[in-house]
Design an enzyme around this catalytic site. Sequence first.
Site, short mmCIF file in Angstrom:
data_model
loop_
_atom_site.label_atom_id
_atom_site.label_comp_id
_atom_site.label_asym_id
_atom_site.label_seq_id
_atom_site.Cartn_x
_atom_site.Cartn_y
_atom_site.Cartn_z
N GLU A 155 0.84 -1.21 0.00
CA GLU A 155 0.00 0.00 0.00
C GLU A 155 0.87 1.25 0.00
OE1 GLU A 155 -3.38 -0.22 2.66
OE2 GLU A 155 -3.50 1.96 2.72
N ASP A 194 4.86 -14.57 11.60
CA ASP A 194 3.60 -15.12 11.10
C ASP A 194 2.49 -14.07 11.24
OD1 ASP A 194 1.20 -16.47 10.74
OD2 ASP A 194 1.86 -18.27 11.81
C1 MEV Z 1 -6.13 2.54 4.89
O1 MEV Z 1 -5.30 1.47 4.53
C2 MEV Z 1 -6.19 2.67 6.38
C3 MEV Z 1 -7.16 3.73 6.92
O2 MEV Z 1 -8.47 3.50 6.39
C4 MEV Z 1 -7.17 3.60 8.41
C5 MEV Z 1 -8.21 4.44 9.12
O3 MEV Z 1 -9.25 4.73 8.52
O4 MEV Z 1 -7.98 4.76 10.30
C6 MEV Z 1 -6.77 5.11 6.48
#
Ligand code: MEV
Length: 439
Positions: free
Chosen positions: A85, A295
């Site tokens: 990501e 893990d």
């Molecule tokens: C995205 O990978 C994670 C978020 O959605 C976490 C959150 O909303 O606190 C940005």
Amino acid sequence: MANPVSGFSKKTKEEKIAWLASHYLYDDPEAVSVLKNYWNADPQLQRLHDDFIENTLTNYYLPFGIAPNFLINERLYALPMVIEESSVVAAASNAAKFWLDKGGFKTEILGTQKNGQVYVNYFGKKANLLAYFEEVLPSLKASIGDIEKNMKKRGGGLVDIVLKDSTHSLDGFYQLHCTFETLDAMGANFINSCLETIAKTFEDGTVRSQHFKEAEEYPEVVMSILSNYVPECTVRAEVSCAVMDLNPDPEKAGEFAQRFVRAVQIAQNETRRAVTHNKGIMNGIDAVILATGNDFRAVEAGIHAYAAKDGHYRSLTYASADNNIFRFGIEIPLALGTVGGLTSLHPMVKLAFQILQKPNAKELMQIVAVAGLAQNFAALRSLVTTGIQKGHMKMHLMNILNQLEANSQEKEKTADHFKERTVTHTAVVEFIETLRSQS
Ligand code: MEV
């Protein structure tokens, strides 16, 4: 449709690829070359990876990055992170930098015990089972002597075995609840070997025991396995500072603290938000877990169960802004290893441990908890101020450009154009189309 194949695992790698190509890839030479392009040039290194699992065809790359400037208990770390990501490493780095001049992260180990169960069926008189358990307990402990010899030498091993009556939830359901100290090993193999030996000793002993008369009264072992729920193996990480240090503008600092605390309260009360909130925490946790060859499925399962330990799925983090002090923390269970498993095999995992200055399991627990807390801080900070998409899409821009097969000139122009503009998929496509139509 392909026919079932037998003896597949016995085929050579080339044969497996040929089989796959002819059955599922229409003998597409390009697909085959994708598989082969990801082989390591060093055959010995490739063999090492081939042997991690069955039927390896090739390798699957994920980015390995670092988030520097993490001050944890007065020590500076750069956290190795493996994740796909785009915004996660950037967010971790921002959070680390934010807390660097505010005392950094403080952590504490709350417990290190792991556990496993031997699941037993027993439909006779409870008193007989209790008497048998008391009688057989020394043999159960002695039976794992060989397995735990090395672990014991280092100060670990079996801690205790308790017979649990779980018949209130299921008829005839008893458990031998076993607790272990596995030191720097995650301990799955050690615990499972101990449990299977304990189970056999327990079952074998029933035949000689006076406590069971009829064959149908004998306790019967159903299965033995460690638990990935480790609420006695937990760590806490925290940050704190004066509310006014959260922003140079005192009014904004106060408002930010309030909105931030409210966001955590919402995640403590609303499951739909809690899941996403905790997912953001896992972005940081999983990335370090993957980099260190641990893990992540075990950690995920255990952490989410912990988030629901009072019967309601809640935020793993807590926050307050009382008496002008902002406090933000996390408490999570983590069963991690810094020895055994991939830790001494995978070259990138070994490197990750080198980057982390060779932590022991307790230190790794603390580092991982900090990664989760930092990630949550960064996410909430965006969510309660600018919104998440600004930073998210900025980091995602390169992925969109790569999808559009943009050349380096186009990438440079696009990055420049979107410096002060909101990135959306449509806006980037339009910009690239305009660029291309002009040239
Ligand atoms: C995205 O990978 C994670 C978020 O959605 C976490 C959150 O909303 O606190 C940005």
